[in-house]
Design an enzyme around this catalytic site. Structure first.
Site: not given
Length: 268
Positions: A81, A215
């Site tokens: 991530c 993201c």
């Protein structure tokens, strides 16, 4: 079970964080979901747990280095991530768990290095973005050709018309793809507009979460899939990120902020 936690975000992609150096709190999927619940818990897109590598199977040789155990909001495990990595590093710094302007941590996608910049942002290495096959993405009644990209986790990048981007319904509809076996463990799907040379804008539907305001890996995937330059500025609903594809690894740069700390009780 009580934990001392922090809440942070990177371009409004938000996380619950806590340090677990002795690997005492390997959370269940239900406990992660509870923490991430925006009504019954703290509320977040995911949970970041800091564990010493010596206690993580497969990473024992890294000893006292920190391992980033990332879980999606539904409790599922994710490999990487990008926004979470920057926030994870900021948390370690503020807790006095790392020193220096450059820090390397372990993730399920490999070792990643972050640099704390003078302007308050954090730049992190993201590995090499690997372009895969073309797939077909469906959202509701609409379909688009998409490029599969691996940034340590799987992505499908779709180019959409500028006037369609804001109208996409990512709240009620989840994207699907053909062939179905292209992403056996699910994928993040990016819907991208090229606004100008070196400038993109996107929205993303993250596996295990739904639409998020940003993201980091998706931003890198979009730049790699649409690459005609080495550097990109990418606008997401939560802010702006920079991507540099010119080196051996992609580098993602953006803000990382810890906004609160507290104590919570986890369900059994």
């Amino acid at each position: 079970m009580h934990i001392e936690f922090a809440k942070g975000h990177g371009t409004r992609n938000d996380f619950v964080l806590f340090a677990d150096p002795d690997n005492l709190y390997d959370l269940t999927a239900d406990q992660v979901s509870h923490l991430c619940d925006r009504r019954g818990g703290i509320g977040a897109d995911g949970v970041l747990r800091a564990v010493r590598c010596a206690l993580v199977p497969g990473w024992e040789a890294e000893g006292e280095r920190w391992f980033m155990d990332y879980r999606n909001a539904d409790g599922s495990i994710a490999e990487m991530c990008g926004n979470g990595l920057r926030v994870f590093l900021r948390y370690l710094e503020e807790e006095g768990l790392v020193v220096g302007t450059e820090v390397t941590v372990a993730t399920r996608a490999g070792l990643r290095t972050g640099r704390f910049l003078p302007d308050g942002r954090v730049a992190v290495t993201m590995g090499r973005a690997r372009i895969g096959a073309q797939v077909q993405v469906r959202l509701g009644a609409d379909t688009w050709p998409a490029t599969a990209v691996d940034v340590g986790n799987p992505h499908a990048v779709c180019i959409v018309e500028a006037d369609r981007l804001d109208a996409l319904d990512l709240t009620h509809d989840a994207p699907s793809w053909e062939p179905a076996g292209a992403f056996p463990h699910g994928a993040n799907v990016e819907f991208v507009v090229r606004e100008a040379p070196g400038r993109l804008r996107l929205r993303v539907h993250e596996r295990g979460v739904g639409e998020t305001e940003s993201c980091g890996t998706g931003v890198v995937a979009a730049a790699a899939a649409m690459r005609d330059d080495d550097t990109y500025t990418v606008g997401v609903p939560g802010g702006t990120l920079q991507v540099d594809l010119g080196g051996e690894e992609a580098v993602l740069t953006g803000p990382a902020v810890v906004v609160a700390r507290g104590q919570c009780t986890l369900p059994d």
